[in-house]
Design an enzyme around this catalytic site. Structure first.
Site, PDB file in Angstrom:
ATOM      1  CD  GLU A 187      -4.351  -5.185  -1.911  1.00 27.48           C
ATOM      2  OE1 GLU A 187      -3.284  -4.586  -1.737  1.00 27.48           O
ATOM      3  OE2 GLU A 187      -5.245  -4.734  -2.641  1.00 27.48           O
ATOM      4  CG  HIS A 240       1.543  -2.195  -3.932  1.00 27.22           C
ATOM      5  ND1 HIS A 240       0.924  -2.167  -2.711  1.00 27.22           N
ATOM      6  CD2 HIS A 240       0.551  -2.401  -4.851  1.00 27.22           C
ATOM      7  CE1 HIS A 240      -0.388  -2.367  -2.873  1.00 27.22           C
ATOM      8  NE2 HIS A 240      -0.648  -2.496  -4.154  1.00 27.22           N
ATOM      9  CG  ASP A 290      -7.918   1.093  -4.431  1.00 27.30           C
ATOM     10  OD1 ASP A 290      -7.438   0.331  -3.566  1.00 27.30           O
ATOM     11  OD2 ASP A 290      -7.250   1.575  -5.359  1.00 27.30           O
ATOM     12  CD  GLN A 338      -6.476  -0.604   0.108  1.00 26.10           C
ATOM     13  OE1 GLN A 338      -6.180  -0.286   1.263  1.00 26.10           O
ATOM     14  NE2 GLN A 338      -6.722   0.291  -0.834  1.00 26.10           N
ATOM     15  CE1 TYR A 381      -4.477  -7.657  -8.860  1.00 27.73           C
ATOM     16  CE2 TYR A 381      -6.489  -6.728  -9.742  1.00 27.73           C
ATOM     17  CZ  TYR A 381      -5.177  -6.571  -9.356  1.00 27.73           C
ATOM     18  OH  TYR A 381      -4.571  -5.361  -9.478  1.00 27.73           O
ATOM     19  CG  HIS A 413      -1.969  -7.152  -4.858  1.00 30.30           C
ATOM     20  ND1 HIS A 413      -2.882  -7.085  -5.880  1.00 30.30           N
ATOM     21  CD2 HIS A 413      -1.845  -5.898  -4.400  1.00 30.30           C
ATOM     22  CE1 HIS A 413      -3.268  -5.830  -6.049  1.00 30.30           C
ATOM     23  NE2 HIS A 413      -2.662  -5.083  -5.151  1.00 30.30           N
ATOM     24  CG  ASN A 417      -2.336   0.613   0.662  1.00 29.01           C
ATOM     25  OD1 ASN A 417      -2.364   1.765   0.209  1.00 29.01           O
ATOM     26  ND2 ASN A 417      -3.413  -0.142   0.726  1.00 29.01           N
ATOM     27  NE  ARG A 418      -2.284   4.516  -3.651  1.00 32.28           N
ATOM     28  CZ  ARG A 418      -3.053   3.439  -3.824  1.00 32.28           C
ATOM     29  NH1 ARG A 418      -3.495   2.752  -2.796  1.00 32.28           N
ATOM     30  NH2 ARG A 418      -3.375   3.063  -5.052  1.00 32.28           N
TER      31      ARG A 418
END
Ligand code: GLA
Length: 370
Positions: free
Chosen positions: A334, A122, A268, A306, A198, A196, A96-97
């Site tokens: 996540e 990331h 998100d 997340q 999907y 991560h 993440n950020r």
């Protein structure tokens, strides 16, 4: 039950053109694909490039097997992916950020790659999703596992400390895929590891995930600014489109006129898991896909999750069966510490000091419902 190591699944004709990931030839030669299998119909494939889960095969309510993880057939496609969706990967050193790509430890400022607007995402340019891990297959009575280890060097991607990381994927006969994360460091650093993958419980490439029913065990989430950095507030989800405390379809309120949905181009965001204690495994999410009857439950020791619903997929990427990955054709859940924790003193800390052990666990449990 023998662990099948499929060395030959990925055949490389020399080193292909690589974008950001500068992999040395000898590392490239050591990329392999591993298979975990159980006696309840599940198969999970993992490559030691990026510790990526390349496929998860699970039965549906009629016993029909299907691959529910988005991904590619060839490792080159993971390496060269233009818009970097992080399919299936372990993300780190910080998933993440981090705002403006900066944090401070003991008065020292550390600068990281700014690779997502004006922020860090990331783990940077060559995060843990783009390195070759060492792999050690293991098995016991009723389980098979793959232990992946990686040494992230001091100042790699700008983060302080030599960080020794291990991620172990274990598949058992109860259709549980457990991910155990461990790390130690020789200098204080920040760490936030996550998975991560999907998912599309209908099957990868089978359209959107908007009809999946999602429950998130979270009465709060962390709203963000327009660059997806949390404002610091823990906001109640009640009476907002962010309320998944009772299962509802992902698509139900996704198009509502809500500032946070506009910023995120859909969901998100990080949800704050409702926990009874700080440490134990707690149910974070349950997803049900009505046509196949597949159910996935996620338990974690982490404080946050997340939920990203593939807003950036646009149909240009084609997956394993050649079908396009359309917008919202997969979702990620996540498990993590909250985004930008290094700069948010009120969030649970992501600081790891020498002598301490970073240890988290997340379990993905699969079943079906008629
Ligand atoms: C995370 C982020 C998303 C996006 C994806 C990768 O889930 O929160 O904004 O960057 O990774 O595309």
């Amino acid at each position: 039950m023998k662990l099948q190591i499929l060395f030959l699944m990925m055949i490389f004709l020399g080193v292909p053109q690589m974008s950001s990931a500068a992999i040395k030839t000898e590392d490239f030669d050591s990329i392999k694909l591993y298979t975990l299998k159980n006696n309840s119909g599940m198969t999970v494939k993992i490559t030691n490039y990026g510790a990526i889960i390349t496929s998860i095969i699970v039965p549906d309510k009629n016993g029909k097997a299907g691959d529910i993880a988005l991904g590619y057939n060839r490792v080159e496609d993971y390496i060269n992916a233009v818009d970097k969706p992080y399919f299936g990967a372990i993300v780190g050193r910080y998933g993440n950020r981090i705002a403006k790509g900066q944090f401070e430890i003991d008065g020292e400022t550390y600068s990281l790659a700014v690779n997502n607007g004006e922020n860090h995402l990331h783990g940077g340019t060559i995060g843990f999703d783009k390195v070759v891990w060492n792999a050690e297959p293991m098995e016991g009575n009723g389980w098979q596992a793959l232990k992946l280890t990686y040494l992230a060097k001091d100042m790699e991607e700008g983060y302080p400390g030599n960080l020794e990381v291990s991620v172990t994927y274990t598949l058992n006969n109860k259709n549980e895929l457990k991910v155990d994360y461990l790390a130690t460091t020789d200098k204080a650093t920040h760490i936030n590891l996550t998975q991560h993958t999907y998912f599309n419980l209908k099957g990868e490439g089978e359209g959107t995930i908007l009809d999946h029913e999602l429950m998130l065990n979270a009465s709060k989430y962390t709203p963000t600014d327009s660059g997806a950095i949390p404002t610091g507030e823990l906001a109640e989800v009640k009476e907002t489109p962010f309320d998944f405390t009772k299962a509802k379809t992902i698509g139900k309120e996704i198009d509502e006129d809500h500032q946070q949905l506009i910023y995120g181009l859909g969901y998100d965001h990080n949800w704050v898991i409702d926990r009874e204690d700080e440490e134990g495994l707690t149910l974070a999410a349950r997803v049900h896909e009505p046509t196949t009857g597949r159910v996935m439950e996620i338990e974690t020791t982490e404080p946050g999750i997340q939920f990203y619903c593939g807003n950036f997929l646009d149909g240009r990427l084609k997956g394993k069966s050649g079908k396009p990955y359309v917008k919202r054709g997969g979702f990620c859940l996540e498990t993590q510490h909250y985004p930008d924790s290094p700069n948010q003193p009120n969030f649970p800390s992501t600081l790891l000091k020498p002598g301490e052990e970073y240890e988290t666990t997340t379990v993905f449990r699969f079943s079906t419902k008629k």
